[in-house]
Design an enzyme around this catalytic site. Structure first.
Site, PDB file in Angstrom:
ATOM      1  N   GLU A  67      64.244  49.864  45.207  1.00  0.00           N
ATOM      2  CA  GLU A  67      64.943  48.589  45.081  1.00  0.00           C
ATOM      3  C   GLU A  67      64.564  47.856  43.793  1.00  0.00           C
ATOM      4  O   GLU A  67      65.405  47.217  43.155  1.00  0.00           O
ATOM      5  CB  GLU A  67      64.666  47.703  46.297  1.00  0.00           C
ATOM      6  CG  GLU A  67      65.349  48.177  47.570  1.00  0.00           C
ATOM      7  CD  GLU A  67      66.867  48.192  47.466  1.00  0.00           C
ATOM      8  OE1 GLU A  67      67.427  47.401  46.685  1.00  0.00           O
ATOM      9  OE2 GLU A  67      67.492  49.013  48.151  1.00  0.00           O
ATOM     10  N   TYR A  98      67.413  38.988  47.994  1.00  0.00           N
ATOM     11  CA  TYR A  98      68.160  40.241  48.176  1.00  0.00           C
ATOM     12  C   TYR A  98      67.214  41.413  48.396  1.00  0.00           C
ATOM     13  O   TYR A  98      67.373  42.199  49.338  1.00  0.00           O
ATOM     14  CB  TYR A  98      69.060  40.527  46.970  1.00  0.00           C
ATOM     15  CG  TYR A  98      69.402  41.989  46.868  1.00  0.00           C
ATOM     16  CD1 TYR A  98      70.345  42.552  47.722  1.00  0.00           C
ATOM     17  CD2 TYR A  98      68.725  42.838  45.980  1.00  0.00           C
ATOM     18  CE1 TYR A  98      70.626  43.914  47.678  1.00  0.00           C
ATOM     19  CE2 TYR A  98      68.999  44.186  45.932  1.00  0.00           C
ATOM     20  CZ  TYR A  98      69.948  44.717  46.783  1.00  0.00           C
ATOM     21  OH  TYR A  98      70.212  46.062  46.757  1.00  0.00           O
ATOM     22  N   ASP A 104      73.932  41.276  46.790  1.00  0.00           N
ATOM     23  CA  ASP A 104      73.878  41.615  45.367  1.00  0.00           C
ATOM     24  C   ASP A 104      75.290  41.535  44.803  1.00  0.00           C
ATOM     25  O   ASP A 104      76.220  41.071  45.480  1.00  0.00           O
ATOM     26  CB  ASP A 104      73.249  42.990  45.157  1.00  0.00           C
ATOM     27  CG  ASP A 104      74.136  44.133  45.651  1.00  0.00           C
ATOM     28  OD1 ASP A 104      75.138  43.870  46.352  1.00  0.00           O
ATOM     29  OD2 ASP A 104      73.823  45.301  45.342  1.00  0.00           O
TER      30      ASP A 104
END
Length: 359
Positions: free
Chosen positions: A44, A127, A145
């Site tokens: 991520e 996020y 996102d």
């Protein structure tokens, strides 16, 4: 927020259709083969503002060199930065290293299991926290996102700019409602996948969309008009001069301060050309300010252009000779005389790579 019966049916239809599509059509990405929190977190962070195709080799190299969070935490930051080289947004590399150290020091090497806990890690925003919590731990944590914003703006037919505070609240609220249910991690990944492959910015593939029946923009024929964004600000263009100072077979390099732009990377010293200055005047001034030296500026090696998200630069590289003073790390964290054959050991900004082969 209490949903009406119609809204509940619509949500159930959307979740079912999207998850069925994702299970059948999802790309086989290396980080999708695991729910290890370290690997999910690493992917991520690497994926922030970066394309999947670019990230895959970096992800595999990072795991090859730092297979556990403890090994990453104990690594020398220069080694982390060198591995990150070329990926851009270098503050992420700093936060990656700091977050690994925080996990080891404050959490015994185990990542927090909730989005709220994950938010305390450097480089983890709302996020990223939602993505890790849902994918690694199965928490019903929402994500938002660029891809998911676009998907939701079309599904909801949001006709206001999605950059406004009010629209952001609406989108987060919708994401929070939709993620509630089974397989929240798979659902969040499915939303991202839909935005990346089907609900494209300019040419959405509505005929292939698994949730077209619940998409209000598609029903109204507005899918090509949404989402609405605020006008982009003009990106400034800056002229920069840099010095290739050569002495006894070595070039002088400086390491940029850790807290600024491109922090920790090595560069050829120099800086911005101020109004009214010639290139050579600017370079002599910058070298005096940054290193405390007097130089003779020689011939131009090359000029290269480079674009950042917020800035465009043209760098003019000049051969220079040291004629007075002893170089000091006034601006830089460190300075070194480095032979050309050892450049590969140092992490340079992408713009510098455009002229390294000329030296």
């Amino acid at each position: 927020m209490e949903l009406s019966q119609h809204a509940k049916l619509k949500k159930a239809s959307l979740r079912r259709s999207l998850l069925n599509w994702f299970r059948a059509e999802a790309r086989d990405l290396p980080w999708r083969r695991t729910n290890d929190p370290y690997k999910v977190w690493l992917s991520e962070i690497l994926l922030q503002q970066t394309r999947v195709e670019t990230v895959i080799p970096y992800y595999e190299r990072f795991l090859g060199q730092f297979p556990t969070v403890n090994q990453l935490a104990n690594a020398d930051f220069d080694d982390v930065l060198k591995l990150w080289e070329g990926l851009g947004y270098y503050r992420r590399a700093q936060n990656l290293h700091k977050a690994a150290q925080t996990v080891v020091k404050d959490h015994g090497g185990e990542f927090p299991e909730t989005a709220e806990g994950l938010l305390n890690l450097p480089g983890v925003g709302r996020y990223t926290a939602g993505a890790i919590a849902s994918i690694a731990y199965g928490k019903q944590a929402p994500i938002l996102d660029g891809n998911v914003k676009r998907v939701l703006a079309r599904i909801l037919r949001l006709e206001d700019s999605i950059d406004t505070t009010q629209a952001q609240h609406q989108l987060w609220a919708a994401a929070e409602i939709l993620v509630r249910g089974k397989d929240p991690g798979a659902f969040n990944e499915a939303m991202m996948e839909l935005g990346a492959r089907i609900c494209l910015p300019k040419s959405p593939k509505c005929a292939e969309c698994p949730v077209k029946k619940v998409c209000e923009a598609q029903a109204a024929g507005m899918q090509h008009l949404l989402p609405i964004r605020d006008p982009k600000k003009q990106v400034p263009h800056v002229q920069v001069v840099a010095a290739a100072i050569y002495r006894n077979g070595r070039y002088l390099l400086g390491q940029r301060p850790p807290d600024g732009m491109l922090g920790g990377l090595w560069e050829f010293p120099g800086g911005k050309v101020e109004p009214g200055e010639t290139h050579k005047e600017a370079l002599r001034r910058e070298l005096d300010e940054e290193l405390g030296i007097d130089t003779e500026v020689g011939e131009l090696v090359t000029s290269v252009n480079h674009a950042y998200t917020h800035l465009r630069v043209t760098i003019h590289l000049y051969l220079c000779t040291l004629v007075g003073g002893r170089p000091q790390a006034i601006y830089h964290s460190a300075i070194k005389w480095v032979p050309r054959s050892q450049f590969s050991r140092y992490a340079f900004p992408a713009a510098n790579h455009k002229f390294l082969s000329l030296l």
